[in-house]
Each structure stands twice: as C-alpha cells, then as structure tokens.
Design an enzyme around this catalytic site. Structure first.
Site, short mmCIF file in Angstrom:
data_model
loop_
_atom_site.label_atom_id
_atom_site.label_comp_id
_atom_site.label_asym_id
_atom_site.label_seq_id
_atom_site.Cartn_x
_atom_site.Cartn_y
_atom_site.Cartn_z
N ASN A 1 -10.16 0.14 -0.10
CA ASN A 1 -8.62 0.08 -0.13
C ASN A 1 -7.95 -0.26 -1.60
OD1 ASN A 1 -5.83 -0.22 0.07
ND2 ASN A 1 -5.87 -1.23 1.99
N CYS B 1 0.77 -1.15 0.07
CA CYS B 1 0.12 -0.01 0.09
C CYS B 1 0.79 1.28 -0.11
CB CYS B 1 -0.89 0.18 1.25
SG CYS B 1 -2.19 -1.20 1.02
N HIS C 1 -3.23 7.42 2.76
CA HIS C 1 -3.62 6.11 2.09
C HIS C 1 -4.98 5.76 2.70
CE1 HIS C 1 -3.94 1.92 1.08
NE2 HIS C 1 -3.54 1.73 2.11
O1 UT7 Z 1 -3.64 -0.96 3.59
C1 UT7 Z 1 -2.73 -1.86 4.13
C2 UT7 Z 1 -2.84 -1.74 5.59
N1 UT7 Z 1 -3.86 -2.27 6.23
C3 UT7 Z 1 -4.58 -1.79 7.25
O2 UT7 Z 1 -4.10 -0.58 7.48
C4 UT7 Z 1 -5.83 -2.21 7.93
C5 UT7 Z 1 -5.70 -2.39 9.35
N2 UT7 Z 1 -6.90 -3.17 10.03
C6 UT7 Z 1 -8.00 -2.53 9.89
O3 UT7 Z 1 -8.35 -1.34 9.43
C7 UT7 Z 1 -8.79 -3.30 10.91
O4 UT7 Z 1 -8.34 -3.86 11.71
C8 UT7 Z 1 -10.14 -3.84 10.11
C9 UT7 Z 1 -10.99 -2.96 9.59
C10 UT7 Z 1 -9.52 -4.78 9.28
C11 UT7 Z 1 -11.00 -4.89 11.45
O5 UT7 Z 1 -11.38 -3.83 12.19
P1 UT7 Z 1 -11.21 -4.05 13.85
O6 UT7 Z 1 -11.84 -3.10 14.67
O7 UT7 Z 1 -9.85 -4.41 14.04
O8 UT7 Z 1 -12.12 -5.65 13.90
P2 UT7 Z 1 -11.46 -7.04 14.62
O9 UT7 Z 1 -10.80 -7.60 13.63
O10 UT7 Z 1 -11.05 -6.89 16.09
O11 UT7 Z 1 -13.08 -7.71 14.58
C12 UT7 Z 1 -14.05 -7.43 15.59
C13 UT7 Z 1 -14.95 -8.24 15.46
C14 UT7 Z 1 -15.03 -9.83 15.68
O12 UT7 Z 1 -15.63 -10.48 15.96
P3 UT7 Z 1 -15.49 -11.30 17.70
O13 UT7 Z 1 -14.25 -12.01 17.57
O14 UT7 Z 1 -15.37 -9.94 18.28
O15 UT7 Z 1 -16.87 -11.73 17.69
C15 UT7 Z 1 -14.74 -10.04 14.01
O16 UT7 Z 1 -15.00 -11.56 13.71
O17 UT7 Z 1 -15.71 -8.01 14.27
C16 UT7 Z 1 -15.71 -9.21 13.52
N3 UT7 Z 1 -15.78 -8.98 12.06
C17 UT7 Z 1 -16.81 -8.65 11.35
N4 UT7 Z 1 -18.27 -8.66 11.66
C18 UT7 Z 1 -18.94 -8.28 10.56
C19 UT7 Z 1 -14.73 -8.96 11.23
N5 UT7 Z 1 -15.09 -8.57 10.12
C20 UT7 Z 1 -16.24 -8.45 10.11
C21 UT7 Z 1 -17.12 -8.10 9.29
N6 UT7 Z 1 -18.45 -7.86 9.25
N7 UT7 Z 1 -16.89 -7.69 7.78
#
Ligand code: UT7
Length: 327
Positions: A284, A114, A254
């Site tokens: 993204n 990225c 980004h």
């Molecule tokens: O561009 C290159 C670099 N990349 C980035 O900068 C991305 C960095 N990371 C992020 O932007 C975030 O970590 C994400 C958007 C990918 C995820 O957001 P988060 O707030 O970190 O969520 P999480 O992964 O901690 O997940 C929280 C909960 C989980 O459920 P439990 O375990 O709390 O029950 C996930 O299973 O949300 C769940 N979850 C979803 N729920 C509904 C994960 N994806 C989804 C989804 N819809 N699409």
C-alpha cells in the site's frame, strides 16, 4: 465545455525491495499470513539520508514531463497528494516543483490519506474544465516507511514507498475525467491515524516513547468500512453514468488489500482480469497506488476505454472517478 483528460502517466518506486521473507526475520509473521490476508509479496522502500516523498514525486514528475514532451515552464499548476510530506511546511508540491524546475506557478498539497490521488485529480480537473489552466500535473507520493513501526506486525507488512504522476489537459472529444465523487466521514479518525507530530500532539519525548509518530490502524474496523464504502461509491458512479460491469474496461482500485479489491470488483460485476492489481509488488503506497496502477497497465489501455478509479483511506475519505482513457 472541455473535460480534463489524462494525457500521460509515469511512476517511480525506489530500488530497495522489502520481501515477506525479510519481514519474517523482523516480526512474528509469515509469508502465508501476509499473502492470504493482504495479497502483498514485497514492497519498495526508500533508503538514504535526507530523502523524503518529494524525491520520489520529483522522479515521477520528471519522467512524466519527458514522456509527454512538456517543458517545466509550460506547466500551469502542480498538486501533490501525500500523507507523508517531507516537512510540516513548506508543502511537498513546492519541493517537487523546485526539483524539476517548475517555477512561478501555483503548487499545493492535498491530504486525503489513501484517497489523496482521487481527491487531487478531482480538484485539478476543475482548473481545466473552467478553462483557467491547460496543463495540470497531479502527483501522488508517499514514503510510508517513514511512519511505519517495523516492530508492529499488524501494520509493517502493509505499506511501501512510491510515487506516480499524471498530466491533465483539456479534451473536447468527450474523453477524460467525466465524473467523480469524493466523500469523507470523521467517524474514522481514531481507526487509522498518526497521533503525534501535528499541532494537537507536537513531538515530545513522551510522544516518541509512546510510538505515536507511527501509523496506528484498527485493521478489522477499517476493513469493514473500506469494503462497504469503496463498493458503494463505485456502484454509485456506475449507476449515475449508466455503466454496467460489461461497459467497464478497467477497475483501478486503491491497493490496500486484495480482499477489499476483490469485494469491490464483485459488487461492480467486473471480472478479475479487468482489475488493475499490483499490490503484490508494492504493498500500500497510499496516494501513489492508483497512478502506479495506471503506469504499470498503460500499454494495455486503449483510447476510449472506460475506467473506474476507486479509493478508500484514513479520515475516513473515499471516492470514485469515471475516466474515459484519452490515448
Ligand atoms: O489504505 C487505507 C485503508 N486501509 C485498509 O483498507 C486496510 C484495511 N484492513 C485490512 O486490510 C486488514 O484488516 C488487515 C490486513 C490489516 C488485517 O487482516 P485481518 O484479516 O483483519 O486480520 P486481524 O487484524 O483480524 O488479525 C487476525 C489475526 C490476529 O491474531 P488473533 O488475535 O486471531 O490471534 C492478529 O494478531 O492475525 C494476527 N496478525 C498477524 N499474524 C501474522 C495480525 N497481523 C499479523 C501478521 N502476521 N502480520
């Protein structure tokens, strides 16, 4: 010494729009989760047999050349930043050159995930500053849908396809890319990557069955590194150029997650209305996010505006650039 100025920008996204509503029908997700956690509402997807990142890159470059009134034969060098090249080889830059009629000049790809566009303008600007070249095209193009697993809700809501291109030319008025910082740290290699398809794990039935040809991301780990490093490097470039938040006309970040962008802007002391944001429309698009922002906001930019470009991506790679807008 001349600086490398951006003298034109053009962008391209494919027609098909993949909405949060459609994703709700594909995986267990919902519009509220996607919007509140990422800021994304929809993304564009390249459909059609036999079309890769080069298709979109060529559209962006062809539009750019027309806009800046430059013939393909006048281009000295083309650099393409991509994580989703059409082929392992030849490089996508070669293919784009062929498609738009740029011949007999150097072209190569840069792979910095990225942060690719930021790396590519940093490299491209050196050729201008040394006086070697007069017209360098930088294009960021990614067909992320090609490596996105549409059964994995943790990644499939994040990515979209697109391309953006800029022209770099010499400037002696003190405008252009005045400074840049690029960084990397292999600590990120297992947090965000595509495991198979390269020389370590060439494609086999097993790699396909294990879904190793798709993006894997440990979202929360990447999030923590992204928030810290994108903000730190943006602060670093401001400090060493004696810029305060009030001096910056635009932050061009980004577009991976609205929450990461907001945290970076907050750390830099920049108000929301000075932050370029189009993640809601495109998701993204990896190497294309920054040039697509410049393209979308081009009409609002004024000559002499101070821009800070900032990126973070797989590797990890990250960086920032201080640009004085040249037109
Ligand atoms: O561009 C290159 C670099 N990349 C980035 O900068 C991305 C960095 N990371 C992020 O932007 C975030 O970590 C994400 C958007 C990918 C995820 O957001 P988060 O707030 O970190 O969520 P999480 O992964 O901690 O997940 C929280 C909960 C989980 O459920 P439990 O375990 O709390 O029950 C996930 O299973 O949300 C769940 N979850 C979803 N729920 C509904 C994960 N994806 C989804 C989804 N819809 N699409």
């Amino acid at each position: 010494m001349s600086k490398a100025a951006i003298t034109g920008v053009h962008g391209y996204v494919p027609d098909y729009v993949l909405t949060n509503a459609e994703l709700e029908r594909m995986v267990d997700t919902n519009d509220e989760w996607i919007t509140s956690r990422t800021g994304i509402k929809e993304r564009h997807i390249l459909k059609g047999e036999g079309m890769g990142s080069s298709h979109m890159g060529a559209k962006a470059v062809a539009g750019l050349l027309e806009k800046v009134n430059t013939k393909p034969e006048d281009v000295d060098l083309l650099i393409c930043a991509t994580t989703t090249p059409d082929f392992v080889f030849p490089c996508t830059a070669n293919l784009i050159c062929d498609m738009v009629g740029i011949r007999n000049v150097g072209s190569f790809d840069i792979q910095a995930a990225c942060s690719g566009f930021l790396y590519a303008i940093t490299v491209g600007s050196q050729f201008i500053e040394t006086g070697k070249y007069k017209k360098v095209v930088i294009v960021g193009a990614d067909k992320m849908s090609a490596i996105t697993d549409y059964t994995d809700r943790t990644t499939c809501v994040l990515f979209g396809d697109g391309a953006g291109a800029v022209m770099l030319e010499p400037n002696t008025e003190g405008l252009g890319i005045l400074d840049s910082i690029i960084k990397s740290d292999g600590v990120g290699q297992n947090h965000l990557f595509q495991k198979a398809g390269g020389s370590r794990y060439p494609p086999t039935h097993e790699t396909v069955e294990k879904r190793w040809h798709y993006v894997y991301q440990d979202g929360p780990s990447v999030f923590k590194f992204a928030v810290k490093n994108m903000a730190d490097v943006s602060a670093e470039i401001m400090e060493r150029n004696q810029l305060s938040g009030g001096d910056v006309a635009w932050l061009v970040p980004h577009q991976a997650n609205k929450r990461i962008i907001d945290a970076t802007a907050h750390r830099m002391g920049i108000q929301t209305d000075k932050v370029m944001m189009n993640i809601h429309k495109y998701g993204n698009t990896t190497a294309a996010t920054i040039p697509l922002c410049l393209f979308d906001y081009e009409s609002q930019l004024k000559k002499g505006d101070n821009l800070v470009l900032a990126a973070f991506g797989g590797g990890f790679t990250w960086g920032a650039a201080y640009v004085k807008w040249a037109y």
